[in-house]
Design a protein around this motif. Structure first.
Motif, PDB file in Angstrom:
ATOM      1  N   LEU A 142       0.839  -1.194   0.000  1.00 60.10           N
ATOM      2  CA  LEU A 142       0.000   0.000   0.000  1.00 60.10           C
ATOM      3  C   LEU A 142       0.878   1.249   0.000  1.00 60.10           C
ATOM      4  O   LEU A 142       2.021   1.237   0.450  1.00 60.10           O
ATOM      5  CB  LEU A 142      -0.890   0.024   1.239  1.00 60.10           C
ATOM      6  CG  LEU A 142      -2.067  -0.955   1.282  1.00 60.10           C
ATOM      7  CD1 LEU A 142      -2.706  -0.943   2.660  1.00 60.10           C
ATOM      8  CD2 LEU A 142      -3.097  -0.619   0.209  1.00 60.10           C
ATOM      9  N   VAL A 147      -4.254   4.050  -0.402  1.00 63.18           N
ATOM     10  CA  VAL A 147      -5.191   4.061   0.730  1.00 63.18           C
ATOM     11  C   VAL A 147      -6.348   5.005   0.446  1.00 63.18           C
ATOM     12  O   VAL A 147      -7.518   4.702   0.744  1.00 63.18           O
ATOM     13  CB  VAL A 147      -4.451   4.463   2.026  1.00 63.18           C
ATOM     14  CG1 VAL A 147      -5.454   4.810   3.135  1.00 63.18           C
ATOM     15  CG2 VAL A 147      -3.529   3.340   2.481  1.00 63.18           C
ATOM     16  N   VAL A 165      -6.085   0.629   8.502  1.00 61.72           N
ATOM     17  CA  VAL A 165      -5.270   0.280   7.343  1.00 61.72           C
ATOM     18  C   VAL A 165      -4.447  -0.940   7.746  1.00 61.72           C
ATOM     19  O   VAL A 165      -3.710  -0.904   8.734  1.00 61.72           O
ATOM     20  CB  VAL A 165      -4.337   1.436   6.932  1.00 61.72           C
ATOM     21  CG1 VAL A 165      -3.383   0.981   5.820  1.00 61.72           C
ATOM     22  CG2 VAL A 165      -5.153   2.634   6.473  1.00 61.72           C
ATOM     23  N   LEU A 185       2.593   5.673   5.795  1.00 62.43           N
ATOM     24  CA  LEU A 185       1.248   5.093   5.850  1.00 62.43           C
ATOM     25  C   LEU A 185       0.595   5.340   7.208  1.00 62.43           C
ATOM     26  O   LEU A 185      -0.594   5.669   7.287  1.00 62.43           O
ATOM     27  CB  LEU A 185       1.317   3.592   5.575  1.00 62.43           C
ATOM     28  CG  LEU A 185       1.431   3.175   4.114  1.00 62.43           C
ATOM     29  CD1 LEU A 185       1.878   1.721   4.006  1.00 62.43           C
ATOM     30  CD2 LEU A 185       0.100   3.380   3.399  1.00 62.43           C
ATOM     31  N   ALA A 189      -2.755   7.455   7.838  1.00 63.87           N
ATOM     32  CA  ALA A 189      -3.931   6.839   8.455  1.00 63.87           C
ATOM     33  C   ALA A 189      -4.357   7.583   9.710  1.00 63.87           C
ATOM     34  O   ALA A 189      -5.552   7.868   9.917  1.00 63.87           O
ATOM     35  CB  ALA A 189      -3.631   5.381   8.783  1.00 63.87           C
TER      36      ALA A 189
END
Length: 371
Positions: A142, A147, A165, A185, A189
């Motif tokens: 990802l 996302v 996630v 990430l 998130a």
């Protein structure tokens, strides 16, 4: 009053003969393959730990001395706030972890190749009561941009709410995230009110590949909850849910029980984890599996007509070759098709894969490709 004997039936002393059994070996230990790291047996050091934990009586359901000590073992790797909850298997770890991070309207953003989406028989959704939102990826990883394909509609009553996630380290395609990629990430998130789960069935392979401690790309990178894999790295059975951000979850003991993941004789799960993590067994096994995968990739890359499809960054090799060659090889070696129609196969190496295993397979592949 009679006292118990100094040595109980479960305690075999040094040099004692192996206990008698009516069981018989039902397989040929000379048969080797590249189907899965779960095909390998248990590491001898793990079996030794189980023998040490046997004998006598210990409280059940995790109230034993081994599970109490396990908290310190995991905190040495993941930091002083880490909380470990041993479970039976990887699917159970993922279901318990994702339940703990979602509510009844919750959804989980993940990749379309993720184990929770493709290989767990719908357990996260059917048992966990959540919605998976899979995103196609070119390499099993990802990104914040990927996302965002599903991170919307947080207030839309007609849509499950993205709350987590979930990424896999190392991925199902044999690739791995860097700490910087995971941090990006996690920040992305968290800015959107979501938490981060890592399916770490092969997290030791990722650490060996990165040359970094486990905390560097989990706790320090902003991961909230981790499913920690042991079986693929030499344990007989058992995985664990590791809570890295305690405030992110509630009622973990209850969720583990209602998900049927509370072991009565938990000392035998915890003793294995201590053997794996108290020293460097976890890293030795993973580094060896990675090295064998690299040797395999180098060997098959030299065979004309074989194409390696993904970077070999852990213990998996994905290759494309003629279907008839795969069929002939399968008569001697076990492995899996990843996409049979495309001729794509997966070869996995484990802690007990030998150089002879790899070289023998490469020779067999070369011979079949020449036919």
């Amino acid at each position: 009053m009679a006292h118990p004997p100094a040595v109980t039936p479960g305690d075999a002393g040094a040099g004692a003969p192996a206990p008698a059994t009516d069981a018989r070996r039902r397989h040929d230990p000379a048969v080797r393959g590249f189907a899965s790291d779960n095909y390998a047996g248990a590491h001898p050091e793990i079996l030794a730990a189980l023998a040490l934990a046997n004998g006598g009586h210990q409280p059940a359901y995790g109230a034993d001395d081994y599970t109490a000590h396990l908290q310190d073992v995991f905190r040495a790797h993941f930091g002083p706030r880490a909380e470990v909850h041993p479970v039976f298997n990887g699917t159970g770890a993922n279901v318990v972890a994702l339940q703990a991070l979602t509510d009844r309207r919750g959804a989980v953003i993940t990749t379309d190749s993720a184990h929770i989406h493709t290989d767990e028989c719908g357990a996260p959704e059917r048992v966990g009561g959540l919605k998976l939102l899979p995103v196609p990826t070119p390499d099993g990883k990802l990104t914040p941009e990927l996302v965002d394909r599903e991170a919307f509609g947080f207030d839309d009553e007609h849509r499950a709410t993205p709350q987590v996630v979930s990424l896999t380290q190392s991925t199902e395609l044999g690739t791995r995230y860097t700490p910087e990629e995971i941090r990006a990430l996690a920040d992305h998130a968290h800015e959107r009110g979501m938490t981060v789960h890592v399916d770490g069935a092969r997290i030791a392979n990722a650490a060996a590949s990165l040359g970094l401690p486990l905390a560097a790309f989990t706790t320090d990178a902003g991961v909230d909850v981790l499913s920690f894999g042991g079986t693929k790295n030499g344990m007989l059975f058992g995985e664990a849910v590791v809570v890295l951000t305690p405030g992110a979850v509630t009622a973990m003991p209850h969720l583990r029980k209602l998900s049927m993941q509370l072991a009565a004789k938990m000392r035998f799960v915890s003793a294995q984890f201590e053997a794996l993590l108290a020293g460097d067994l976890w890293l030795r096994g993973a580094a060896h599996a990675n090295a064998m995968a690299r040797r395999l990739a180098d060997g098959v890359s030299a065979v004309k007509g074989v194409e390696i499809r993904y970077p070999v960054q852990a213990n998996a090799v994905f290759a494309a070759l003629p279907h008839e060659v795969s069929e002939r090889l399968l008569k001697c070696y076990r492995f899996y098709y990843w996409d049979e129609a495309a001729g794509l196969v997966r070869w996995m190496c484990s802690f007990d894969t030998t150089e002879a295993d790899v070289d023998g397979f490469v020779a067999a592949l070369r011979e079949e490709m020449a036919r």
